[in-house]
Design a protein around this motif. Structure first.
Motif, PDB file in Angstrom:
ATOM      1  N   ASP A  69       0.826  -1.215   0.000  1.00  0.00           N
ATOM      2  CA  ASP A  69       0.000   0.000   0.000  1.00  0.00           C
ATOM      3  C   ASP A  69       0.859   1.263   0.000  1.00  0.00           C
ATOM      4  N   CYS A  70       2.172   1.119  -0.101  1.00  0.00           N
ATOM      5  CA  CYS A  70       3.062   2.289  -0.120  1.00  0.00           C
ATOM      6  C   CYS A  70       3.416   2.623  -1.576  1.00  0.00           C
ATOM      7  N   ILE A  71       3.101   3.861  -1.981  1.00  0.00           N
ATOM      8  CA  ILE A  71       3.349   4.267  -3.387  1.00  0.00           C
ATOM      9  C   ILE A  71       4.816   4.063  -3.760  1.00  0.00           C
ATOM     10  N   PHE A  72       5.723   4.457  -2.869  1.00  0.00           N
ATOM     11  CA  PHE A  72       7.136   4.405  -3.247  1.00  0.00           C
ATOM     12  C   PHE A  72       7.655   2.969  -3.269  1.00  0.00           C
ATOM     13  N   CYS A  73       7.144   2.094  -2.397  1.00  0.00           N
ATOM     14  CA  CYS A  73       7.502   0.671  -2.509  1.00  0.00           C
ATOM     15  C   CYS A  73       7.018   0.126  -3.848  1.00  0.00           C
ATOM     16  N   ARG A  74       5.855   0.586  -4.275  1.00  0.00           N
ATOM     17  CA  ARG A  74       5.319   0.114  -5.558  1.00  0.00           C
ATOM     18  C   ARG A  74       6.143   0.661  -6.728  1.00  0.00           C
TER      19      ARG A  74
ATOM     20  N   ASP B 259      14.416  -0.106   0.824  1.00  0.00           N
ATOM     21  CA  ASP B 259      13.710  -0.664   1.980  1.00  0.00           C
ATOM     22  C   ASP B 259      12.697   0.356   2.481  1.00  0.00           C
ATOM     23  N   HIS B 260      11.588  -0.133   2.993  1.00  0.00           N
ATOM     24  CA  HIS B 260      10.557   0.779   3.497  1.00  0.00           C
ATOM     25  C   HIS B 260      10.890   1.275   4.899  1.00  0.00           C
ATOM     26  N   TYR B 261      11.080   2.570   5.034  1.00  0.00           N
ATOM     27  CA  TYR B 261      11.162   3.239   6.348  1.00  0.00           C
ATOM     28  C   TYR B 261      10.163   4.391   6.276  1.00  0.00           C
TER      29      TYR B 261
ATOM     30  N   PHE C 252       4.713   8.463   3.225  1.00  0.00           N
ATOM     31  CA  PHE C 252       5.415   7.945   4.410  1.00  0.00           C
ATOM     32  C   PHE C 252       6.343   6.785   4.066  1.00  0.00           C
ATOM     33  N   HIS C 253       7.217   7.054   3.139  1.00  0.00           N
ATOM     34  CA  HIS C 253       8.379   6.219   2.796  1.00  0.00           C
ATOM     35  C   HIS C 253       9.489   7.250   2.616  1.00  0.00           C
ATOM     36  N   THR C 254      10.480   7.191   3.518  1.00  0.00           N
ATOM     37  CA  THR C 254      11.529   8.222   3.533  1.00  0.00           C
ATOM     38  C   THR C 254      12.012   8.588   2.136  1.00  0.00           C
TER      39      THR C 254
HETATM   40 ZN    ZN Z   1       7.432   2.081   1.136  1.00  0.00          ZN
END
Ligand code: ZN
Ligand code: 5GP
Length: 137
Positions: A3-8, A45-47, A96-98
């Motif tokens: 659900d994190c845009i930047f991880c996607r 990595d997700h932070y 909320f992904h650094t």
């Molecule tokens: Zn993320």
């Protein structure tokens, strides 16, 4: 984190204009740039925010961000640049992904600088004492 845009973006599930990648970092163009050449540099990595990152990862992220900034400046000549992280909602963090913003600045780009606060010397000293105390622990 699906659900994190930047991880996607890291996973390639959401398209982005990638400009640099290594095993731990990705840099890509901001979709709504503040100025021409606005790039985001992220850890893969997700932070959620910088405060969650190990110190070494923060150091590496900023080293990569500054290297990217120097190349952005070569490609999009500017008069200076901002390297910044909005950390927490109150600071303007929306994703909320650094991520480190690399934002080229131009002499007459009309961006407002943040305002200054008039504050007494005693208050500054008091804050400094609290921060020094926190630094000791
Ligand atoms: Zn993320
Ligand atoms: P923040 O306010 O969290 O520091 O900044 C988030 C940044 O991410 C904003 O500058 C915004 O334009 C950018 N952004 C948000 N969603 C996307 C997206 O899907 N793709 C890209 N490339 N940038 C995005």
């Amino acid at each position: 984190m699906s659900d994190c845009i930047f991880c996607r973006i890291v996973a390639g599930e959401i398209p982005s204009e990638r400009i640099y990648e290594d095993s731990d970092h990705l840099a890509f163009m901001d979709i709504q740039p503040v100025n021409m050449g606005h790039v985001l540099v992220i850890p893969k990595d997700h932070y959620g925010c910088v405060a969650e990152m190990p110190e070494g990862a923060v150091a590496r992220l900023f080293a990569v961000a500054n290297r990217v900034a120097l190349k952005v400046q070569e490609a999009v000549p500017s008069d200076g640049y901002i390297l910044t992280v909005n950390n927490g909602q109150a600071a303007g963090q929306l994703v909320f992904h650094t991520h480190v913003h690399v934002i080229p600045r131009f002499r007459d780009d009309g961006l407002r600088h943040w305002g200054k606060r008039e504050i007494g010397e005693g208050e500054i000293r008091g804050m400094a004492e609290k921060i020094r105390e926190a630094m000791r622990s």
